[in-house]
Write a protein that holds these residues in place. Sequence first.
Motif, short mmCIF file in Angstrom:
data_model
loop_
_atom_site.label_atom_id
_atom_site.label_comp_id
_atom_site.label_asym_id
_atom_site.label_seq_id
_atom_site.Cartn_x
_atom_site.Cartn_y
_atom_site.Cartn_z
N GLY A 51 0.63 -1.33 -0.08
CA GLY A 51 -0.02 -0.12 -0.22
C GLY A 51 0.98 1.35 -0.02
N ASN A 52 2.20 1.05 -0.26
CA ASN A 52 3.02 2.25 -0.01
C ASN A 52 3.90 2.31 -1.38
OD1 ASN A 52 4.34 4.53 1.15
ND2 ASN A 52 5.64 3.31 2.19
N PRO A 53 3.34 2.63 -2.72
CA PRO A 53 4.06 2.63 -4.06
C PRO A 53 5.08 3.56 -3.84
CG PRO A 53 1.89 3.25 -4.25
CD PRO A 53 1.84 2.81 -2.71
N ASN A 54 6.06 3.40 -4.70
CA ASN A 54 7.25 4.13 -4.68
C ASN A 54 7.81 4.11 -6.26
OD1 ASN A 54 8.66 1.94 -4.99
ND2 ASN A 54 10.13 2.38 -3.39
N SER A 55 6.80 4.03 -7.36
CA SER A 55 7.42 4.28 -8.56
C SER A 55 6.63 5.47 -9.03
CB SER A 55 6.74 3.05 -9.43
OG SER A 55 5.68 2.79 -9.55
N LEU A 56 7.11 5.84 -10.27
CA LEU A 56 6.58 7.04 -11.08
C LEU A 56 5.24 6.14 -11.67
CD1 LEU A 56 9.84 8.19 -12.73
CD2 LEU A 56 8.44 9.44 -11.09
N TYR A 58 1.52 6.87 -14.31
CA TYR A 58 0.75 7.97 -15.16
C TYR A 58 0.33 9.44 -14.52
CZ TYR A 58 -2.01 9.67 -19.24
OH TYR A 58 -2.27 10.20 -20.21
N GLU A 59 -0.41 8.97 -13.46
CA GLU A 59 -1.12 10.17 -12.84
C GLU A 59 -0.11 10.79 -11.64
OE1 GLU A 59 -3.54 11.88 -13.62
OE2 GLU A 59 -4.18 10.83 -15.46
N HIS A 60 0.80 10.00 -11.44
CA HIS A 60 1.65 10.46 -10.13
C HIS A 60 3.04 10.66 -10.51
CE1 HIS A 60 3.16 9.40 -6.00
NE2 HIS A 60 3.10 10.70 -6.19
N LYS A 61 3.53 11.82 -10.38
CA LYS A 61 5.14 11.71 -11.13
C LYS A 61 5.97 11.65 -9.77
CE LYS A 61 4.11 14.54 -15.21
NZ LYS A 61 4.62 15.51 -16.01
N CYS A 62 5.36 11.80 -8.40
CA CYS A 62 6.46 11.81 -7.39
C CYS A 62 6.70 10.46 -7.09
CB CYS A 62 5.62 12.47 -6.41
SG CYS A 62 6.64 12.20 -4.75
N PRO A 63 8.02 9.94 -7.07
CA PRO A 63 8.39 8.63 -6.92
C PRO A 63 8.59 8.14 -5.63
CG PRO A 63 10.18 9.66 -7.78
CD PRO A 63 9.02 10.99 -7.67
N TYR A 64 8.31 9.17 -4.63
CA TYR A 64 8.78 8.76 -3.46
C TYR A 64 7.81 8.07 -2.38
CZ TYR A 64 12.59 11.45 -5.14
OH TYR A 64 13.70 12.16 -6.08
N ALA A 65 8.04 6.91 -1.78
CA ALA A 65 6.93 6.54 -0.68
C ALA A 65 7.27 7.34 0.40
CB ALA A 65 7.45 4.94 -0.74
N ILE A 66 6.05 6.76 1.42
CA ILE A 66 6.50 7.37 2.82
C ILE A 66 7.33 6.60 3.52
CG2 ILE A 66 5.09 7.49 4.91
CD1 ILE A 66 4.07 9.62 2.99
N LEU A 67 8.44 7.26 4.02
CA LEU A 67 9.52 6.36 4.58
C LEU A 67 9.46 6.74 6.10
CD1 LEU A 67 12.29 7.67 2.25
CD2 LEU A 67 11.17 5.54 1.99
N LEU A 428 -1.73 8.93 -2.11
CA LEU A 428 -2.10 8.33 -0.91
C LEU A 428 -1.36 7.09 -0.68
CD1 LEU A 428 -6.15 8.71 -1.31
CD2 LEU A 428 -4.63 9.97 0.32
N ALA A 429 -1.24 6.78 0.57
CA ALA A 429 -0.41 5.59 0.82
C ALA A 429 -1.16 5.00 2.26
CB ALA A 429 1.16 6.14 1.32
N PHE A 430 -1.12 3.79 2.08
CA PHE A 430 -1.97 2.81 3.24
C PHE A 430 -1.01 1.88 3.99
CE2 PHE A 430 -4.47 3.72 -0.63
CZ PHE A 430 -5.54 4.30 0.12
N LEU A 431 -0.61 2.47 5.07
CA LEU A 431 0.35 1.52 5.92
C LEU A 431 -0.25 0.91 7.43
CD1 LEU A 431 2.21 3.50 4.19
CD2 LEU A 431 3.73 3.65 5.90
N GLY A 432 -1.48 0.27 7.06
CA GLY A 432 -1.78 -0.70 8.09
C GLY A 432 -2.63 0.26 8.98
#
Length: 476
Positions: A51-56, A58-67, A428-432
């Motif tokens: 639930g915490n993707p970190n890739s570029l 099509y709609e989301h150019k920010c590649p950074y996951a929540i660390l 959005l990121a889903f971390l439990g």
Amino acid sequence: MQEKNCVINTIKPHLFSVLLAVFLLVSLSLSGCSQKEALPLDISSDDSLPGNPNSLTYEHKCPYAILRSDTGYYYNEGRTLSLHYYDLTTQKDIFLCNKPECKHDGNAYCVATNKKYTPLTFQYYDNAIFATAYCMDSKKLEFKLLRFAADGSSLSEVATYYSTNSANIDEIPLTDGFGDGRYGYHFLLIHRNKAFLPFSYHPEDNAEGEYVYGLMELDLDTREMKSVYEEIASTEVSPWYNVTARGDYIYYAQNETPHKHRLHRRSLLDDSDEVLQLVTNFTGCYAVMDDSHIAYVRSDWQQVYVHDLENGSNLSQDLYHKKMKYGLSDEEVEALASKDRAAVGMRKRDLYSDGTYLYMIVTLSRVSSYNSTTKKTTYSGQSEVCQVFIYDSDMTLLGFSIIPHPLVLLNRNPQEDDSPRSYQDFSLAFLGDQVYMNYKNDVFTCSMDDFLMWDYPDFEHVYTKKYVKEEDPFQN
């Protein structure tokens, strides 16, 4: 005197032979040590967070996951290396470098800003920050996997996973569009100590949009490195995107043609790879719900289907829900199939799963007007970013959340957004236990319990990333 010299002369050759033999033995011994396999990295195996993707994308150019760690958050600001740590207790934002008197100016000893590396993507794994990055000078281009200690004490190179002559290279694509209009070819996925490491670049004598691609798999226990393609680097391969993992499998989408997308499942145990048989018009958007079921989107009506890995069936979300919740037989499902038009609407949607819930994110249209600064009121015009439908494993709708525009949460007019038609800096990121919203330099969070309520989630602002002037990451 002559006799003494004679004795000495007869001893010297013998001594020389002994010393030579000892030297050869030591040399062979040292040589034997150097031929041994490298010692395993001291990294504990863990599962990635789907639930915490970190890739570029099509709609989301920010590649950074929540660390996220137990005590705070890490983030990289800008396209150059500028790694920060935000401490939740002290609410201090510092460079992730604990070297005394370091100026954090890109010098070779700075953990947080070493200008040798241009970062691509990050993942928090085994209590450390891992990153893919490239190094380039006038002679060589290298792609590397890096590891940053969580306390900022060290930056180490885990592996160089691709290297080539740089004389003819004029671009490392980061957020530019590709030939078929997609993003997502730069990602980092570490799962059960297997790291999947893509790379891409453009030689100046290639046609526009014709990139060289490659993807390496690194075993962090043995340091074994191998290419997932027959050729290590080629313009002919079709890159992986929307990559995720569950159990002993890696899932990824791949384009057979620019308009024909396939979903693959690759085993970590024996490298076997299968194409999953989905209905036609699969868009490339999917989420692994559990060990046996995958939700995915098709282009007509933007309809959501569920693929059963055990029997190969593909049911619309409405039929799947009826079958799972009410125990319909296959015959009953077949009878309903011809009447099924259970599309959720015509709007663009994305799917995510955190291993517990399935999230269907429906993006909304542009902001038209704004009359309030409180998220609980009814807005005039569209000042929400998206709606999120939350399902369990049998597609029972558990909750519905309306996501306000992040500027509303900051008591600002959402029309300030310089590109309101598409939210490419929103994710959005889903971390439990927590849900995170990232918008440009601001990060918000709310509890999962609150997110499951049928209302506006109670997002709170967590931190603002320090601003760093954008620089062109490609350096010749």
